[in-house]
Design a protein around this motif. Structure first.
Motif, PDB file in Angstrom:
ATOM      1  N   ASP A 148      12.073 -63.585  33.898  1.00 25.15           N
ATOM      2  CA  ASP A 148      13.516 -63.313  33.940  1.00 25.15           C
ATOM      3  C   ASP A 148      14.021 -63.190  35.380  1.00 25.15           C
ATOM      4  O   ASP A 148      15.110 -63.675  35.709  1.00 25.15           O
ATOM      5  N   TYR A 151      13.022 -56.018  34.540  1.00 21.93           N
ATOM      6  CA  TYR A 151      12.956 -57.375  33.985  1.00 21.93           C
ATOM      7  C   TYR A 151      11.566 -57.959  34.228  1.00 21.93           C
ATOM      8  O   TYR A 151      10.869 -57.552  35.163  1.00 21.93           O
ATOM      9  N   ILE A 202      23.932 -61.637  34.737  1.00 21.79           N
ATOM     10  CA  ILE A 202      22.627 -61.537  34.078  1.00 21.79           C
ATOM     11  C   ILE A 202      22.694 -61.904  32.606  1.00 21.79           C
ATOM     12  O   ILE A 202      21.902 -62.721  32.107  1.00 21.79           O
ATOM     13  N   GLU A 203      23.644 -61.335  31.874  1.00 22.97           N
ATOM     14  CA  GLU A 203      23.695 -61.597  30.430  1.00 22.97           C
ATOM     15  C   GLU A 203      24.005 -63.049  30.140  1.00 22.97           C
ATOM     16  O   GLU A 203      23.456 -63.630  29.192  1.00 22.97           O
ATOM     17  N   GLY A 219      22.192 -53.735  35.519  1.00 30.00           N
ATOM     18  CA  GLY A 219      22.458 -54.563  36.685  1.00 30.00           C
ATOM     19  C   GLY A 219      21.422 -54.469  37.780  1.00 30.00           C
ATOM     20  O   GLY A 219      21.512 -55.195  38.781  1.00 30.00           O
ATOM     21  N   SER A 233      24.860 -59.283  39.562  1.00 30.26           N
ATOM     22  CA  SER A 233      24.467 -58.512  38.374  1.00 30.26           C
ATOM     23  C   SER A 233      25.305 -58.864  37.153  1.00 30.26           C
ATOM     24  O   SER A 233      24.806 -58.852  36.021  1.00 30.26           O
ATOM     25  N   ARG A 234      26.596 -59.183  37.370  1.00 27.15           N
ATOM     26  CA  ARG A 234      27.455 -59.493  36.218  1.00 27.15           C
ATOM     27  C   ARG A 234      27.070 -60.804  35.534  1.00 27.15           C
ATOM     28  O   ARG A 234      27.509 -61.075  34.409  1.00 27.15           O
ATOM     29  N   TYR A 250      20.861 -61.569  27.402  1.00 28.36           N
ATOM     30  CA  TYR A 250      20.741 -60.121  27.198  1.00 28.36           C
ATOM     31  C   TYR A 250      20.803 -59.463  28.559  1.00 28.36           C
ATOM     32  O   TYR A 250      20.740 -60.124  29.604  1.00 28.36           O
ATOM     33  N   ASN A 251      20.893 -58.126  28.541  1.00 25.79           N
ATOM     34  CA  ASN A 251      21.097 -57.405  29.791  1.00 25.79           C
ATOM     35  C   ASN A 251      20.452 -56.034  29.683  1.00 25.79           C
ATOM     36  O   ASN A 251      20.784 -55.258  28.792  1.00 25.79           O
ATOM     37  N   TYR A 252      19.510 -55.752  30.589  1.00 27.32           N
ATOM     38  CA  TYR A 252      18.887 -54.430  30.645  1.00 27.32           C
ATOM     39  C   TYR A 252      19.492 -53.581  31.761  1.00 27.32           C
ATOM     40  O   TYR A 252      18.907 -52.569  32.167  1.00 27.32           O
TER      41      TYR A 252
END
Length: 382
Positions: free
Chosen positions: A349, A345, A361-362, A371, A358-359, A367-369
């Motif tokens: 970000d 990231y 992030i989106e 966790g 981590s859950r 968006y999510n790259y």
């Protein structure tokens, strides 16, 4: 004219090698302000030709473009000149530098110019590797230099000694030969300390050896003995032996073609780092850092864990996704560098997702790259 014997250095056998990188500095190719000269390059080219005739492969990392450009404009070396002028001198001199090497070989000489970004970006790093290996397969002689003309941070990646070590690891070389204008590595600078003792064989580069290194020895080159030790250490970490020798001495260069070294041998580390881990440890990093707490630092150093956003306190700088950054533990004892790796990231970000799960992030970014801020496969401990 016969040269005196290399002071204190005796011949020692070279180990067998199949592929090598030969680094040649400006001090061997250009007199101060006088442009390129074939005087020392010819002997080095004969060593390369003998190696190629024996079925080996060689890549040359050559300085000299700026010095050649300076001679075209009849300008004397000076410190503190503007970046744009140095880049212009490099552009003027690069063609002459390649022309100098081409005159010695019947096979084609290929110019390969690398930048800071080529060695920081994993995809471009691997593309450079593929290009060099294909050139060798085609029977060409690659001559590598930094792409000084488009460098933006500063003219050099650090110096061509370190560039040569990175290239040696890039192409899985067996040996790194560094041609300089001194007979080898001494306990002190032999120019100012006549009592300095020659060191023929270095098993491991300890801080004591680095303390012996001095600064640059000529007004043409940019690297001193310190950078050569840095290069030897990087090569050793990749399992590559380094051989430091005097490229101005015809007898020393001729000995190399016979399989003997008059100079200093730096032996490699016993445990070779995986190629990706080596890249992570040595390629240039982006400005800035990811700051973590003690729990995250312990998870990475003790358990080999990935870096998760929950253990991040902030990000400093303005790096982007995919950049190489350092990981810093900040506590009551101050800041300590503990790792470096490829960030999944951007700094912007990371500041938004720091301390979060981590859950989440989106939901935060849209968006999510993945966790992980840095995956453990993209992380190396310092």
């Amino acid at each position: 004219m016969n040269q005196p014997a290399a002071r204190g250095f005796t011949e020692q056998p070279l180990p067998a090698w199949r592929r090598a990188v030969l680094k040649v500095g400006s001090s061997l190719l250009a007199a101060d302000g006088e442009g390129l000269s074939p005087r020392h390059a010819l002997n080095l080219a004969q060593f390369v030709s003998a190696s190629l005739a024996a079925g080996r492969e060689v890549i040359i990392v050559s300085s000299g473009a700026v010095a050649a450009g300076r001679a075209i404009l009849h300008r004397k070396p000076q410190s503190g000149i503007a970046m744009a002028e140095r880049q212009a001198l490099a552009a003027l001199g690069q063609a002459q530098l390649i022309g100098l090497w081409q005159r010695f070989f019947e096979r084609p000489v290929a110019q390969v110019l690398l930048t800071h970004d080529d060695l920081r970006n994993r995809r471009r790093y691997l593309n450079a590797r593929a290009t060099l290996q294909e050139l060798l397969a085609l029977g060409a002689l690659p001559v590598v230099n930094e792409n000084d003309t488009v460098s933006v941070d500063e003219l050099k990646l650090g110096d061509n000694d370190n560039l040569a070590a990175v290239v040696a690891a890039l192409v899985d070389a067996d040996a790194l030969f560094i041609a300089t204008d001194i007979d080898g590595f001494y306990s002190a600078n032999p120019r100012s300390h006549p009592e300095a003792s020659p060191i023929l064989d270095v098993e491991a580069l300890t801080p004591e050896f680095h303390a012996m290194a001095g600064g640059a020895g000529s007004g043409v080159g940019t690297g001193g003995m310190h950078t050569k030790l840095e290069a030897a250490a990087k090569a050793a970490a990749a399992g590559i032996e380094t051989f430091l020798f005097n490229g101005t001495r015809a007898d020393t260069v001729a000995a190399l073609a016979r399989g003997s070294l008059l100079g200093t041998r730096f032996r490699p580390a016993q445990n070779r780092l995986a190629a990706r881990k080596y890249w992570l440890r040595n390629v240039p990093k982006e400005a800035g850092a990811i700051v973590v707490d003690a729990g995250a630092a312990n998870a990475m150093t003790s358990r080999g864990a990935s870096l998760l956003p929950g253990g991040v306190t902030t990000a400093e700088g303005d790096f982007r996704r995919g950049d190489m950054v350092e990981v810093v533990l900040r506590d009551e004892h101050g800041d300590r560098r503990i790792a470096r790796g490829v960030s999944q990231y951007s700094a912007v970000d990371i500041r938004r997702i720091a301390r979060r799960h981590s859950r989440d992030i989106e939901g935060i970014l849209g968006y999510n790259y993945g966790g992980n801020v840095i995956h453990r496969d993209d992380l190396v401990l310092l």
